[in-house]
Structures are given as C-alpha cells and as structure tokens.
Design a protein around this motif. Structure first.
Motif, PDB file in Angstrom:
ATOM      1  N   ILE A  61       0.834  -1.200   0.000  1.00 47.30           N
ATOM      2  CA  ILE A  61       0.000   0.000   0.000  1.00 47.30           C
ATOM      3  C   ILE A  61       0.870   1.252   0.000  1.00 47.30           C
ATOM      4  O   ILE A  61       2.047   1.216   0.356  1.00 47.30           O
ATOM      5  CB  ILE A  61      -0.959   0.085   1.207  1.00 47.30           C
ATOM      6  N   ALA A  62       0.269   2.350  -0.405  1.00 47.49           N
ATOM      7  CA  ALA A  62       0.873   3.674  -0.253  1.00 47.49           C
ATOM      8  C   ALA A  62      -0.259   4.621   0.111  1.00 47.49           C
ATOM      9  O   ALA A  62      -1.386   4.467  -0.357  1.00 47.49           O
ATOM     10  CB  ALA A  62       1.553   4.123  -1.544  1.00 47.49           C
ATOM     11  N   VAL A  63       0.032   5.594   0.944  1.00 45.87           N
ATOM     12  CA  VAL A  63      -0.947   6.588   1.361  1.00 45.87           C
ATOM     13  C   VAL A  63      -0.539   7.923   0.748  1.00 45.87           C
ATOM     14  O   VAL A  63       0.628   8.307   0.815  1.00 45.87           O
ATOM     15  CB  VAL A  63      -1.021   6.702   2.902  1.00 45.87           C
ATOM     16  N   SER A  64      -1.506   8.605   0.144  1.00 44.70           N
ATOM     17  CA  SER A  64      -1.234   9.881  -0.500  1.00 44.70           C
ATOM     18  C   SER A  64      -1.885  11.011   0.284  1.00 44.70           C
ATOM     19  O   SER A  64      -3.063  10.937   0.624  1.00 44.70           O
ATOM     20  CB  SER A  64      -1.787   9.858  -1.929  1.00 44.70           C
ATOM     21  N   LEU A  65      -1.103  12.053   0.560  1.00 45.06           N
ATOM     22  CA  LEU A  65      -1.608  13.285   1.174  1.00 45.06           C
ATOM     23  C   LEU A  65      -1.442  14.392   0.149  1.00 45.06           C
ATOM     24  O   LEU A  65      -0.328  14.616  -0.347  1.00 45.06           O
ATOM     25  CB  LEU A  65      -0.808  13.648   2.421  1.00 45.06           C
ATOM     26  N   SER A  66      -2.510  15.060  -0.187  1.00 47.01           N
ATOM     27  CA  SER A  66      -2.459  16.136  -1.173  1.00 47.01           C
ATOM     28  C   SER A  66      -3.263  17.323  -0.670  1.00 47.01           C
ATOM     29  O   SER A  66      -4.251  17.158   0.030  1.00 47.01           O
ATOM     30  CB  SER A  66      -3.055  15.679  -2.507  1.00 47.01           C
ATOM     31  N   GLY A  67      -2.845  18.497  -1.076  1.00 43.26           N
ATOM     32  CA  GLY A  67      -3.574  19.705  -0.728  1.00 43.26           C
ATOM     33  C   GLY A  67      -2.742  20.921  -1.055  1.00 43.26           C
ATOM     34  O   GLY A  67      -1.669  20.813  -1.660  1.00 43.26           O
ATOM     35  N   ASP A  68      -3.228  22.094  -0.631  1.00 42.73           N
ATOM     36  CA  ASP A  68      -2.505  23.325  -0.924  1.00 42.73           C
ATOM     37  C   ASP A  68      -2.019  24.042   0.334  1.00 42.73           C
ATOM     38  O   ASP A  68      -1.448  25.120   0.247  1.00 42.73           O
ATOM     39  CB  ASP A  68      -3.346  24.266  -1.783  1.00 42.73           C
ATOM     40  N   ASN A  69      -2.215  23.433   1.499  1.00 36.06           N
ATOM     41  CA  ASN A  69      -1.725  24.029   2.736  1.00 36.06           C
ATOM     42  C   ASN A  69      -0.275  23.569   2.939  1.00 36.06           C
ATOM     43  O   ASN A  69       0.001  22.551   3.568  1.00 36.06           O
ATOM     44  CB  ASN A  69      -2.600  23.621   3.919  1.00 36.06           C
ATOM     45  N   ALA A  70       0.651  24.344   2.378  1.00 33.98           N
ATOM     46  CA  ALA A  70       2.059  23.952   2.348  1.00 33.98           C
ATOM     47  C   ALA A  70       2.636  23.739   3.750  1.00 33.98           C
ATOM     48  O   ALA A  70       3.339  22.750   3.986  1.00 33.98           O
ATOM     49  CB  ALA A  70       2.869  24.992   1.586  1.00 33.98           C
ATOM     50  N   ASP A  71       2.366  24.629   4.680  1.00 38.73           N
ATOM     51  CA  ASP A  71       2.929  24.499   6.026  1.00 38.73           C
ATOM     52  C   ASP A  71       2.448  23.219   6.697  1.00 38.73           C
ATOM     53  O   ASP A  71       3.229  22.495   7.310  1.00 38.73           O
ATOM     54  CB  ASP A  71       2.575  25.707   6.883  1.00 38.73           C
ATOM     55  N   GLU A  72       1.157  22.951   6.591  1.00 34.40           N
ATOM     56  CA  GLU A  72       0.581  21.752   7.201  1.00 34.40           C
ATOM     57  C   GLU A  72       1.189  20.494   6.579  1.00 34.40           C
ATOM     58  O   GLU A  72       1.633  19.591   7.300  1.00 34.40           O
ATOM     59  CB  GLU A  72      -0.927  21.765   7.002  1.00 34.40           C
ATOM     60  N   LEU A  73       1.236  20.414   5.259  1.00 38.46           N
ATOM     61  CA  LEU A  73       1.751  19.227   4.590  1.00 38.46           C
ATOM     62  C   LEU A  73       3.245  19.041   4.828  1.00 38.46           C
ATOM     63  O   LEU A  73       3.702  17.909   5.008  1.00 38.46           O
ATOM     64  CB  LEU A  73       1.429  19.271   3.101  1.00 38.46           C
ATOM     65  N   ARG A  74       4.009  20.126   4.862  1.00 40.09           N
ATOM     66  CA  ARG A  74       5.442  20.010   5.178  1.00 40.09           C
ATOM     67  C   ARG A  74       5.643  19.484   6.604  1.00 40.09           C
ATOM     68  O   ARG A  74       6.546  18.698   6.873  1.00 40.09           O
ATOM     69  CB  ARG A  74       6.145  21.351   5.012  1.00 40.09           C
ATOM     70  N   GLY A  75       4.793  19.932   7.521  1.00 41.38           N
ATOM     71  CA  GLY A  75       4.877  19.438   8.894  1.00 41.38           C
ATOM     72  C   GLY A  75       4.605  17.949   8.982  1.00 41.38           C
ATOM     73  O   GLY A  75       5.314  17.219   9.685  1.00 41.38           O
ATOM     74  N   TYR A  76       3.576  17.474   8.265  1.00 39.34           N
ATOM     75  CA  TYR A  76       3.303  16.037   8.224  1.00 39.34           C
ATOM     76  C   TYR A  76       4.496  15.295   7.638  1.00 39.34           C
ATOM     77  O   TYR A  76       4.935  14.271   8.162  1.00 39.34           O
ATOM     78  CB  TYR A  76       2.058  15.736   7.389  1.00 39.34           C
ATOM     79  N   TRP A  77       5.014  15.813   6.513  1.00 42.91           N
ATOM     80  CA  TRP A  77       6.152  15.194   5.829  1.00 42.91           C
ATOM     81  C   TRP A  77       7.333  15.039   6.794  1.00 42.91           C
ATOM     82  O   TRP A  77       7.932  13.965   6.891  1.00 42.91           O
ATOM     83  CB  TRP A  77       6.555  16.037   4.624  1.00 42.91           C
TER      84      TRP A  77
END
Length: 119
Positions: A61-77
């Motif tokens: 499996i792979a899980v994909s996170l997508s969106g336009d909230n750069a700060d939030e997604l970078r924090g998750y990353w």
C-alpha cells in the motif's frame, strides 16, 4: 495509530476484537479497528489482522496526502520522514507542485503533494 495521532492530531478511536464479539483469550483485548479524524478533516482508518491471517507489511500500500496548505503538509512530511526513509525528497517537480515520497518507521509508503497556485 498512536504515532499517526501524534503526526496529524485530532481524535483517535480504537476498537478491540472483543468489542466486535470475539471471546478468544489473548485476542479480545487486541485492537481490531482504529479511526483517526484530524482537526482539518483528514480521516485515516486502519484494521489489524487476527492471528492466523496472512500479514504482508509495507510494499502493498501507499498513502497519498495532497492539498494546498504547504505548512501543514510540510509538517506532516517532516514527522513521517524523520524516523523513516526518504525515497523522493519533497521538492518542486516538473508539473509545478512540491512532491515527495517516504517510508515511515512502520514501513508504510507515503506520497505528499503540495499543490501550487495555478493563477
């Protein structure tokens, strides 16, 4: 799921095999299902395998996170990649978005895409 609760925040609910009717000793107390709902509307759900069921961790499996909230997604990353392995660094790609892939400490593949303004 407790690790992902630390990463994404929100409310974590877990149910045991016993809550779904199992009376088997040693199994009734183990987690069968879990659901995490983040404050930003992200929902992750997971199910575990019972003893005797085939278990194939990681590459299935792979899980994909997508969106336009750069700060939030970078924090998750950063949290997902910190104790794992980065296979594609999170950086601007030829299609204009920032994208990266990593495998977290539990062997789960993650794809993170930060959409850029197309204005």
């Amino acid at each position: 799921m407790e690790f992902y609760h630390q990463v994404f925040g929100g409310q974590l609910r877990m149910n045991t095999f016993g809550e779904f009717g199992s009376t088997e000793p040693g199994l009734a107390e183990k987690i069968m299902h879990a659901m995490l709902e983040s404050p930003d509307g992200l929902t992750l759900m997971a199910s575990d395998t019972a003893p005797g069921m085939k278990h194939q961790p990681g590459t299935n499996i792979a899980v994909s996170l997508s969106g336009d909230n750069a700060d939030e997604l970078r924090g998750y990353w950063e949290q997902l990649a910190a104790s794992g392995t980065v296979s594609v660094p999170l950086e601007k790609q030829m299609w204009g978005d920032e994208y990266g892939q990593c495998v977290d400490r539990y062997g789960i593949n993650w794809m993170v895409n930060i959409a850029q303004s197309r204005g």
